[in-house]
Design a protein around this motif. Structure first.
Motif, PDB file in Angstrom:
ATOM      1  N   ARG A   1       0.803  -1.237   0.000  1.00 32.39           N
ATOM      2  CA  ARG A   1       0.000   0.000   0.000  1.00 32.39           C
ATOM      3  C   ARG A   1       0.829   1.277   0.000  1.00 32.39           C
ATOM      4  O   ARG A   1       0.471   2.235  -0.699  1.00 32.39           O
ATOM      5  CB  ARG A   1      -1.076  -0.019   1.096  1.00 32.39           C
ATOM      6  N   THR A   2       1.902   1.312   0.763  1.00 36.55           N
ATOM      7  CA  THR A   2       2.659   2.570   0.839  1.00 36.55           C
ATOM      8  C   THR A   2       3.284   2.900  -0.516  1.00 36.55           C
ATOM      9  O   THR A   2       3.140   4.018  -1.024  1.00 36.55           O
ATOM     10  CB  THR A   2       3.744   2.477   1.932  1.00 36.55           C
ATOM     11  N   ARG A   3       3.929   1.918  -1.124  1.00 33.97           N
ATOM     12  CA  ARG A   3       4.594   2.194  -2.400  1.00 33.97           C
ATOM     13  C   ARG A   3       3.586   2.537  -3.499  1.00 33.97           C
ATOM     14  O   ARG A   3       3.729   3.515  -4.221  1.00 33.97           O
ATOM     15  CB  ARG A   3       5.458   1.005  -2.839  1.00 33.97           C
TER      16      ARG A   3
ATOM     17  N   ILE B   1      11.648   6.993   0.564  1.00 32.23           N
ATOM     18  CA  ILE B   1      12.539   5.908   0.972  1.00 32.23           C
ATOM     19  C   ILE B   1      12.005   5.107   2.143  1.00 32.23           C
ATOM     20  O   ILE B   1      11.462   5.656   3.097  1.00 32.23           O
ATOM     21  CB  ILE B   1      13.965   6.437   1.281  1.00 32.23           C
ATOM     22  N   ARG B   2      12.145   3.800   2.037  1.00 28.94           N
ATOM     23  CA  ARG B   2      11.857   2.870   3.143  1.00 28.94           C
ATOM     24  C   ARG B   2      13.104   2.039   3.375  1.00 28.94           C
ATOM     25  O   ARG B   2      13.683   1.513   2.416  1.00 28.94           O
ATOM     26  CB  ARG B   2      10.667   1.978   2.805  1.00 28.94           C
ATOM     27  N   HIS B   3      13.486   1.923   4.646  1.00 33.47           N
ATOM     28  CA  HIS B   3      14.727   1.199   4.962  1.00 33.47           C
ATOM     29  C   HIS B   3      14.610   0.550   6.331  1.00 33.47           C
ATOM     30  O   HIS B   3      13.899   1.059   7.196  1.00 33.47           O
ATOM     31  CB  HIS B   3      15.904   2.183   4.937  1.00 33.47           C
TER      32      HIS B   3
ATOM     33  N   ALA C   1       9.973   5.489  12.624  1.00 34.69           N
ATOM     34  CA  ALA C   1       9.010   6.471  12.127  1.00 34.69           C
ATOM     35  C   ALA C   1       8.372   6.038  10.813  1.00 34.69           C
ATOM     36  O   ALA C   1       9.027   5.467   9.932  1.00 34.69           O
ATOM     37  CB  ALA C   1       9.699   7.821  11.931  1.00 34.69           C
ATOM     38  N   HIS C   2       7.084   6.337  10.701  1.00 35.12           N
ATOM     39  CA  HIS C   2       6.337   6.116   9.462  1.00 35.12           C
ATOM     40  C   HIS C   2       5.308   7.254   9.401  1.00 35.12           C
ATOM     41  O   HIS C   2       4.107   7.045   9.596  1.00 35.12           O
ATOM     42  CB  HIS C   2       5.677   4.736   9.508  1.00 35.12           C
ATOM     43  N   PRO C   3       5.813   8.469   9.156  1.00 37.23           N
ATOM     44  CA  PRO C   3       4.938   9.641   9.352  1.00 37.23           C
ATOM     45  C   PRO C   3       3.717   9.698   8.441  1.00 37.23           C
ATOM     46  O   PRO C   3       2.647  10.114   8.886  1.00 37.23           O
ATOM     47  CB  PRO C   3       5.880  10.828   9.107  1.00 37.23           C
ATOM     48  N   SER C   4       3.841   9.261   7.185  1.00 43.98           N
ATOM     49  CA  SER C   4       2.656   9.358   6.312  1.00 43.98           C
ATOM     50  C   SER C   4       1.563   8.413   6.798  1.00 43.98           C
ATOM     51  O   SER C   4       0.369   8.742   6.726  1.00 43.98           O
ATOM     52  CB  SER C   4       3.017   9.101   4.840  1.00 43.98           C
ATOM     53  N   GLN C   5       1.940   7.246   7.353  1.00 41.27           N
ATOM     54  CA  GLN C   5       0.920   6.322   7.882  1.00 41.27           C
ATOM     55  C   GLN C   5       0.210   6.953   9.086  1.00 41.27           C
ATOM     56  O   GLN C   5      -1.009   6.829   9.232  1.00 41.27           O
ATOM     57  CB  GLN C   5       1.563   4.991   8.286  1.00 41.27           C
ATOM     58  N   ALA C   6       0.964   7.656   9.933  1.00 42.72           N
ATOM     59  CA  ALA C   6       0.331   8.297  11.092  1.00 42.72           C
ATOM     60  C   ALA C   6      -0.648   9.383  10.641  1.00 42.72           C
ATOM     61  O   ALA C   6      -1.735   9.530  11.217  1.00 42.72           O
ATOM     62  CB  ALA C   6       1.393   8.889  12.014  1.00 42.72           C
TER      63      ALA C   6
ATOM     64  N   SER D   1       7.193  -1.535  16.114  1.00 45.63           N
ATOM     65  CA  SER D   1       6.321  -0.825  15.183  1.00 45.63           C
ATOM     66  C   SER D   1       6.643   0.660  15.038  1.00 45.63           C
ATOM     67  O   SER D   1       6.419   1.454  15.948  1.00 45.63           O
ATOM     68  CB  SER D   1       4.865  -0.985  15.626  1.00 45.63           C
ATOM     69  N   ARG D   2       7.121   1.016  13.855  1.00 42.58           N
ATOM     70  CA  ARG D   2       7.322   2.438  13.543  1.00 42.58           C
ATOM     71  C   ARG D   2       5.974   3.145  13.407  1.00 42.58           C
ATOM     72  O   ARG D   2       5.848   4.333  13.676  1.00 42.58           O
ATOM     73  CB  ARG D   2       8.126   2.577  12.261  1.00 42.58           C
ATOM     74  N   VAL D   3       4.943   2.386  12.988  1.00 41.46           N
ATOM     75  CA  VAL D   3       3.609   2.990  12.879  1.00 41.46           C
ATOM     76  C   VAL D   3       3.144   3.423  14.266  1.00 41.46           C
ATOM     77  O   VAL D   3       2.648   4.537  14.450  1.00 41.46           O
ATOM     78  CB  VAL D   3       2.594   1.996  12.265  1.00 41.46           C
TER      79      VAL D   3
ATOM     80  N   LEU E   1      -1.871  -3.874  15.382  1.00 48.06           N
ATOM     81  CA  LEU E   1      -0.578  -3.923  14.692  1.00 48.06           C
ATOM     82  C   LEU E   1      -0.205  -5.363  14.388  1.00 48.06           C
ATOM     83  O   LEU E   1      -0.525  -6.262  15.167  1.00 48.06           O
ATOM     84  CB  LEU E   1       0.513  -3.320  15.582  1.00 48.06           C
ATOM     85  N   ARG E   2       0.498  -5.536  13.294  1.00 49.69           N
ATOM     86  CA  ARG E   2       0.972  -6.862  12.913  1.00 49.69           C
ATOM     87  C   ARG E   2       2.131  -7.306  13.826  1.00 49.69           C
ATOM     88  O   ARG E   2       2.915  -6.455  14.274  1.00 49.69           O
ATOM     89  CB  ARG E   2       1.467  -6.794  11.456  1.00 49.69           C
ATOM     90  N   LEU E   3       2.224  -8.606  14.059  1.00 44.94           N
ATOM     91  CA  LEU E   3       3.417  -9.146  14.714  1.00 44.94           C
ATOM     92  C   LEU E   3       4.551  -9.067  13.696  1.00 44.94           C
ATOM     93  O   LEU E   3       4.514  -9.762  12.678  1.00 44.94           O
ATOM     94  CB  LEU E   3       3.216 -10.622  15.059  1.00 44.94           C
TER      95      LEU E   3
ATOM     96  N   HIS F   1      -6.098  -0.752  11.310  1.00 44.55           N
ATOM     97  CA  HIS F   1      -4.886  -1.576  11.164  1.00 44.55           C
ATOM     98  C   HIS F   1      -4.140  -1.008   9.957  1.00 44.55           C
ATOM     99  O   HIS F   1      -4.741  -0.854   8.894  1.00 44.55           O
ATOM    100  CB  HIS F   1      -5.298  -3.038  10.933  1.00 44.55           C
ATOM    101  N   PRO F   2      -2.834  -0.728  10.108  1.00 45.60           N
ATOM    102  CA  PRO F   2      -2.128  -0.144   8.953  1.00 45.60           C
ATOM    103  C   PRO F   2      -1.918  -1.147   7.819  1.00 45.60           C
ATOM    104  O   PRO F   2      -1.575  -0.753   6.701  1.00 45.60           O
ATOM    105  CB  PRO F   2      -0.778   0.280   9.543  1.00 45.60           C
ATOM    106  N   GLY F   3      -2.143  -2.458   8.125  1.00 48.40           N
ATOM    107  CA  GLY F   3      -1.856  -3.501   7.150  1.00 48.40           C
ATOM    108  C   GLY F   3      -0.355  -3.708   7.051  1.00 48.40           C
ATOM    109  O   GLY F   3       0.417  -2.866   7.494  1.00 48.40           O
ATOM    110  N   PRO F   4       0.077  -4.814   6.513  1.00 50.48           N
ATOM    111  CA  PRO F   4      -0.736  -5.962   6.108  1.00 50.48           C
ATOM    112  C   PRO F   4      -1.342  -6.681   7.312  1.00 50.48           C
ATOM    113  O   PRO F   4      -0.702  -6.745   8.366  1.00 50.48           O
ATOM    114  CB  PRO F   4       0.272  -6.865   5.386  1.00 50.48           C
TER     115      PRO F   4
HETATM  116  C1  NCD Z   1       3.583  -1.072   8.118  1.00 50.48           C
HETATM  117  C2  NCD Z   1       5.057  -0.833   7.916  1.00 50.48           C
HETATM  118  O1  NCD Z   1       5.657  -1.261   6.927  1.00 50.48           O
HETATM  119  O2  NCD Z   1       5.584  -0.154   8.765  1.00 50.48           O
HETATM  120  N1  NCD Z   1       2.813  -1.176   6.981  1.00 50.48           N
HETATM  121  C3  NCD Z   1       2.435  -0.073   6.260  1.00 50.48           C
HETATM  122  O3  NCD Z   1       3.242   0.689   5.808  1.00 50.48           O
HETATM  123  N2  NCD Z   1       1.125   0.135   6.077  1.00 50.48           N
HETATM  124  C4  NCD Z   1       3.288  -2.053   9.170  1.00 50.48           C
HETATM  125  C5  NCD Z   1       3.707  -3.496   9.009  1.00 50.48           C
HETATM  126  O4  NCD Z   1       4.509  -3.868   8.175  1.00 50.48           O
HETATM  127  O5  NCD Z   1       3.188  -4.299   9.798  1.00 50.48           O
END
Ligand code: NCD
Length: 302
Positions: A59-61, A108-110, A138-143, A171-173, A223-225, A263-266
């Protein structure tokens, strides 16, 4: 409300409450006008956005790509597996290469914390760096997406009880959500999960008992495990995790009748939540995905 002004987007901590609210308002305008589906004024025409994802993403990409295209930008997705990164090129050399091609946005995601800040410190100021998730930080756009989703259903953050449930430690989310909720002056913040998933340095009331943590909540954020970030010994047995912390219809009844489930997914059905809860009326999981395009359009055009 004034137009939000963003340059880089590295973390929620860098944003004022006013900026957050202005981005949410702009996102809502993209939704109300249907521009998030049909396309908006091409304010990014002639600009280029590069998606550089060192970790998997759906979803993010995709939503950064759709958001940029709906604003008229060209988009390039770097395929890490077939890029020169697999030939041992350093992160900075890869970024300098992309910068030399006159890109305007680098998303960027890292896996490493602070990567987005590190890159912003080493690149030219006209290249806007957008953090699409770094490490557990951090995952600011998800927040921002999550705040918009709450705002669409609830009137006043100050009167809300929010329960964030699950693997908060990795969880960065969760970290970005907590920071955004605090900036928006959330009424009550609860962190719910097994002791080892609740970092002591994070604010809020900590609950190891799922039932107590859900009691009277207005918003439940699951949140996902994140097993890929755990040592082998830390990985819980999935069945017993679901028994203790999975959100079922029965447990959902402990929250307020109008509680929303996010839930931010997945999502992993049968681990963090039951099938019934994933698909129930109170679940806003796909609304969050829809909001993702609008929020990212607001970020890129601010
Ligand atoms: C999350 C992530 O990658 O930080 N997913 C997302 O971007 N929607 C959460 C996760 O991977 O569980």
């Amino acid at each position: 409300m004034t137009e939000p002004r963003l340059h880089h987007l590295l973390s929620i901590e860098d944003l004022s409450a006013e900026t957050i609210k202005a981005v949410l308002q702009k996102s809502q305008e993209f939704i109300d006008s249907k521009h998030y589906i049909n396309g908006a004024e091409k304010v990014l025409s002639g600009k280029t956005l590069i998606n550089l994802f060192f970790e998997n993403s759906t979803r993010t990409r995709v939503s950064f790509e759709l958001a940029a295209k709906r604003l008229g930008a060209d988009v390039v997705n770097v395929d890490i597996a077939t890029s020169a990164v697999s030939k041992g090129e350093s992160l900075l050399d890869t970024v300098y290469t992309l910068q030399a091609m006159h890109s305007d946005f680098l998303v960027i995601r890292h896996k490493k914390d602070h990567t987005a800040n590190f890159i912003a410190e080493h690149t030219e100021p006209n290249l806007r760096i957008i953090n699409a998730g770094d490490g557990t930080r951090a995952h600011p756009s998800q927040a921002l997406i999550d705040m918009l989703t709450i705002q669409q259903h609830k009137t006043d953050f100050a009167n809300l009880t929010v329960a964030i449930v699950g693997d908060i430690n990795h969880s960065r989310v969760a970290r970005s959500d907590i920071s955004a909720l605090q900036k928006l002056q959330i009424g009550e913040l609860r962190l719910v999960g097994p002791e080892r998933f609740l970092p002591q340095d994070l604010p809020g009331a900590h609950f190891n008992d799922m039932e107590q943590g859900l009691e009277g909540a207005d918003v439940i954020m699951l949140l996902r495990l994140q097993r890929e970030r755990m040592l082998e010994a830390e990985i819980p047995d999935l069945m017993s995790y679901f028994q203790n912390y999975g959100l079922t219809e029965e447990r959902l009844k402990l929250a307020r009748p109008d509680a929303i489930v996010m839930h931010p997914g997945p999502i992993n059905r049968g681990v963090g939540l039951s099938n019934e809860v994933a698909d129930c009326k109170q679940s806003l999981i796909l609304d969050q995905v829809r909001n993702g395009i609008a929020v990212r359009m607001a970020i890129l055009s601010s």
